[in-house]
Design an enzyme around this catalytic site. Structure first.
Site, mmCIF file in Angstrom:
data_model
loop_
_atom_site.group_PDB
_atom_site.id
_atom_site.type_symbol
_atom_site.label_atom_id
_atom_site.label_comp_id
_atom_site.label_asym_id
_atom_site.label_seq_id
_atom_site.Cartn_x
_atom_site.Cartn_y
_atom_site.Cartn_z
ATOM 1 N N MET A 97 -1.298 -2.318 10.805
ATOM 2 C CA MET A 97 -2.889 -2.846 9.315
ATOM 3 C C MET A 97 -2.387 -3.854 8.257
ATOM 4 O O MET A 97 -2.179 -5.274 9.051
ATOM 5 C CB MET A 97 -3.825 -1.705 8.813
ATOM 6 N N CYS A 98 -2.381 -2.922 7.220
ATOM 7 C CA CYS A 98 -2.450 -4.248 6.307
ATOM 8 C C CYS A 98 0.022 -4.747 6.151
ATOM 9 O O CYS A 98 -0.477 -5.910 5.546
ATOM 10 C CB CYS A 98 -2.556 -2.998 5.215
ATOM 11 N N VAL A 99 0.632 -4.371 6.741
ATOM 12 C CA VAL A 99 2.042 -5.037 6.928
ATOM 13 C C VAL A 99 1.611 -5.350 7.421
ATOM 14 O O VAL A 99 2.467 -6.925 7.110
ATOM 15 C CB VAL A 99 2.373 -3.574 7.580
ATOM 16 N N THR B 196 -0.528 -8.779 6.691
ATOM 17 C CA THR B 196 0.408 -10.034 5.742
ATOM 18 C C THR B 196 1.037 -10.478 5.708
ATOM 19 O O THR B 196 1.389 -11.782 5.673
ATOM 20 C CB THR B 196 0.375 -8.266 4.304
ATOM 21 N N ASP C 191 0.482 -1.592 -0.267
ATOM 22 C CA ASP C 191 0.044 0.262 0.187
ATOM 23 C C ASP C 191 1.146 1.174 -0.246
ATOM 24 O O ASP C 191 -0.015 2.637 0.928
ATOM 25 C CB ASP C 191 -0.719 0.003 1.245
#
Length: 194
Positions: free
Chosen positions: A120-122, A125, A15
């Site tokens: 969050m996204c890091v 994943t 992102d």
């Protein structure tokens, strides 16, 4: 880092979109994060490792709404046999995407994860990569997030650097989180080895 540390076969760039790294809403230290991420990408490309840019498709209205200026990837993509863009709608880059099949099909055994937002996204994943059996490197200086605002009666504001450190610490038992981006090594995956 010692010479014995094995290289990563893939770089997951999470992102790194204009809304998160430019302008007034950029993560603190965005310029340094972008420099380190660009260096990781360049070294992964030279080594023949996979480079996967994850791009979040936000809901209508937020800065990462598809096809708005903030949604665009900030760093150039060199699409080809070892570089890809995978769009996602969830924090986890593996959820309802082709990321898992791409990595396993290429014989990837180890991944480096960088980008935004750390907690969050890091982290989501990286956690799934660990659960799938990949060796995961999360360079301490190659992911970032925003400050968490104060919550009256609960806590004072939490600085972004602390949030990033805690997000990494939460997976540090299984992932390599203290390595700096400059020490990450890459190599081409052994196709189909996994």
């Amino acid at each position: 880092m010692t010479d014995a540390a094995p290289p990563s076969h893939a770089l997951l760039v999470v992102d790194v979109q204009k809304a998160g790294v430019t302008g007034g809403r950029a993560v603190p230290g965005a310029a340094g994060l972008l420099d380190r991420t660009a260096d990781l990408i360049a070294r992964a490309r030279r080594a023949g490792a996979l480079v996967v840019h994850l791009q979040n498709d936000g809901a209508p209205g937020p800065d990462d709404e598809p096809h708005t200026p903030g949604w665009a990837l900030h760093l150039p993509v060199e699409a080809g046999p070892t570089e890809f863009v995978i769009r996602k709608t969830r924090d986890d880059g593996f959820a309802q995407t082709s990321l898992g099949s791409l990595l396993s099909g290429a014989g990837v055994e180890a991944v480096t994860v960088c980008g935004v937002m750390s907690e969050m996204c890091v982290q989501a994943t990286a956690r799934t990569a660990l659960a799938l059996g990949y060796r995961v490197v999360l360079p301490h200086d190659a992911h970032a997030t925003q400050d968490i605002p104060a919550a009256p009666g609960i806590s004072a504001a939490v600085p972004a650097a602390v949030v990033s450190r805690v997000a990494a610490w939460a997976i540090s038992g299984d992932a390599e989180v203290t390595v700096p981006a400059a020490d990450v090594r890459f190599a081409a995956p052994r196709t189909g080895a996994r």
